[in-house]
Write a protein that holds these residues in place. Structure first.
Motif, PDB file in Angstrom:
ATOM      1  N   ALA A  15       0.846  -1.206   0.000  1.00 40.08           N
ATOM      2  CA  ALA A  15       0.000   0.000   0.000  1.00 40.08           C
ATOM      3  C   ALA A  15       0.877   1.251   0.000  1.00 40.08           C
ATOM      4  O   ALA A  15       0.794   2.090   0.888  1.00 40.08           O
ATOM      5  CB  ALA A  15      -0.945  -0.015   1.202  1.00 40.08           C
ATOM      6  N   PHE A 192      -5.548   6.174  -1.073  1.00 37.25           N
ATOM      7  CA  PHE A 192      -6.192   4.967  -0.545  1.00 37.25           C
ATOM      8  C   PHE A 192      -7.537   5.275   0.097  1.00 37.25           C
ATOM      9  O   PHE A 192      -8.465   4.449   0.031  1.00 37.25           O
ATOM     10  CB  PHE A 192      -5.255   4.218   0.407  1.00 37.25           C
ATOM     11  N   ILE A 202      -9.132  -3.047   0.839  1.00 41.29           N
ATOM     12  CA  ILE A 202      -7.752  -2.878   1.290  1.00 41.29           C
ATOM     13  C   ILE A 202      -7.552  -3.677   2.579  1.00 41.29           C
ATOM     14  O   ILE A 202      -8.221  -3.435   3.578  1.00 41.29           O
ATOM     15  CB  ILE A 202      -7.414  -1.384   1.492  1.00 41.29           C
TER      16      ILE A 202
END
Length: 500
Positions: A15, A192, A202
């Protein structure tokens, strides 16, 4: 979930800024695709993308002397600088699109205007800088660059650096006001947050243990849930490995032939951060010097104004360190376990070739704080030891591979994308200019991995990035238009923000 297989269209590993960028691009191009992200840590942007783990420079080749080289005939080759600048313009356009379309709010939270400067001393270096300035200032990409070798002018530009300096040799600088400081950690987290709002799944605290191709061409990932220790099975048609230093091990596990004969060498960074707000207030620029003879390109010393957590900071570095870990949160066995039968000769060749790098790293690791202060005083003559603290920055894994030009075991200092022949998997390796050129790099991944969709997606890509497929250097009118619109959207035309 350990007994059943979860299928999806796209899996992004890591990420960081690269996965965030690729995921955001794909969600714009094909909103109906299902995307899953797996991240070992408990939040986004905590490794290489974190604001304390990188220099925060919007790398546009405005100040980095290692992107321009002097040729044997004495002229300066700026072709690499042009390439990097155009790639950064692509990132700026995409970020502007995201702000204009309300995907991102408050651009000042991740990007700020900041002069970029190059500073050199000595006759030879001043001559080089002047030639570099002449070559660059004639190019529309570097419009507005100024040169001065007049100490009084330099005192105006960089008072902290010039005060108390002995002027026993020539000194010169270039300055361009269109530079930027980019908080890649904040940008990663914002992207994100946006992806979460678009139903991208996620999964934090999930570590990818293994990756194998299935008979139907898709990829099966074995993922450990770090909270429950359960192993989950996930399959996807396309996988992107964007795990920073952790990417090499996963690329090796994939078994693709393109991933063989590639090694990695970890280098850690250390910055000095100023804790005296009066000193911080005296400097407002990113000032890059020249790497010392024998030092690698990633060691270029620079004194940077930074904007982190709504506060103006001042950092100097980087000093190199060494750890066998490939990530700050990695394992001490990372380097050893990355050596495989197919890359051992490449690694040994690199070791023989790079004795000067090894020597440099040993010298850097052995430096005391006071020795680091002496290097800082080459930038700030009046620097006081009590005003500065050390902060450990991120781990970078420099790619080692066999190349035609460099031969076996050549150390690469750029960003490398390794893609399977069928485009079903891609991995990002390497370091700078990395994050600054993330949009360009991820568009290249899309072009290589989804060639069947290129024509269909092109109109949308051009909507997001008006210069897509066009050389800005050869289209100064378009360049001017883009500069004006991105500056307005990203808030560069506004009054400078005041930070505590």
């Amino acid at each position: 979930m350990s007994n059943r297989e979860a299928k999806t269209d796209v899996i992004l590993i890591g990420a960081g800024i690269m996965s965030a960028t690729l995921g955001t691009l794909l969600k714009e191009l094909v909103p109906e695709w299902n995307i899953k992200v797996f991240e070992k840590l408990d939040k986004a942007g905590e490794e290489s993308s974190n604001e304390w783990n990188n220099a925060g420079t919007g790398h546009a080749a405005l100040c980095e002397l290692n992107y321009t080289v002097e040729k044997p005939d004495g002229s300066v080759d700026i072709s690499k600088a042009i390439k990097i600048n155009e790639q950064f313009q692509v990132s700026m356009q995409f970020w502007s699109y995201l702000v204009n379309s309300k995907r991102l709010q408050n651009p000042q939270d991740f990007i700020m205007p900041l002069p970029h400067m190059s500073l050199v001393q000595g006759d030879q270096n001043v001559t080089f800088l002047k030639k570099r300035f002449e070559a660059m200032s004639n190019n529309p990409l570097f419009q507005g660059m100024e040169f001065s070798d007049v100490p009084e002018k330099l005192l105006e530009w960089i008072p902290l650096i010039m005060e108390g300096r002995k002027l026993d040799e020539p000194i010169a600088a270039t300055k361009i006001d269109s530079g930027t400081d980019v908080n890649f950690g904040a940008l990663t987290r914002m992207l994100f947050d946006h992806l979460t709002s678009k139903n991208v799944e996620i999964n934090y605290k999930h570590s990818v243990n293994d990756i194998k191709r299935k008979n139907d061409g898709s990829w099966e990932l074995k993922v450990r849930n770090l909270d429950s220790s359960r192993i989950e099975s996930h399959t996807a048609k396309f996988v992107f490995i964007g795990g920073g230093g952790g990417s090499l091990h996963l690329l090796q596990k994939s078994g693709i032939p393109e991933g063989k004969h590639i090694g990695g060498f970890p280098v850690s960074g250390i910055f000095m951060v100023c804790n005296n707000p009066d000193v911080v207030a005296e400097h407002h620029a990113k000032v890059y010097g020249k790497a010392k003879v024998g030092a690698p390109p990633m060691s270029v010393p620079h004194l940077d104004t930074r904007f982190i957590e709504n506060k103006k900071s001042l950092l100097f570095g980087p000093f190199a360190g060494f750890s066998p870990k490939f990530l700050k949160t990695g394992s001490l066995l990372d380097l050893v376990t990355s050596v495989k039968p197919n890359n051992v000769l490449t690694m040994l060749a690199a070791g023989a070739k790079e004795m000067s790098l090894t020597k440099y790293l040993i010298q850097q690791v052995m430096l005391s704080k006071e020795q680091r202060m002496e290097e800082l005083r080459e930038f700030i003559p009046n620097a006081k030891t009590e005003d500065w603290d050390l902060v450990v920055a991120g781990q970078r894994v420099q790619v080692i591979k066999d190349t035609e030009a460099g031969g076996k075991g050549t150390l690469q200092f750029g960003t490398e994308v390794i893609t399977a022949a069928d485009g079903s998997i891609a991995a990002l390796l390497g370091a700078s200019p990395g994050a600054s050129t993330a949009v360009h790099v991820m568009l290249e991944v899309i072009k290589k991995c989804f060639p069947q969709h290129t024509k269909e997606w092109e109109p949308k890509i051009k909507e997001m990035i008006p210069s897509y497929g066009v050389s800005l250097m050869e289209n100064p009118e378009l360049l001017q238009k883009i500069h004006t619109s991105t500056a307005q959207t990203l808030g560069f035309g506004e009054k400078e923000m005041v930070f505590s």
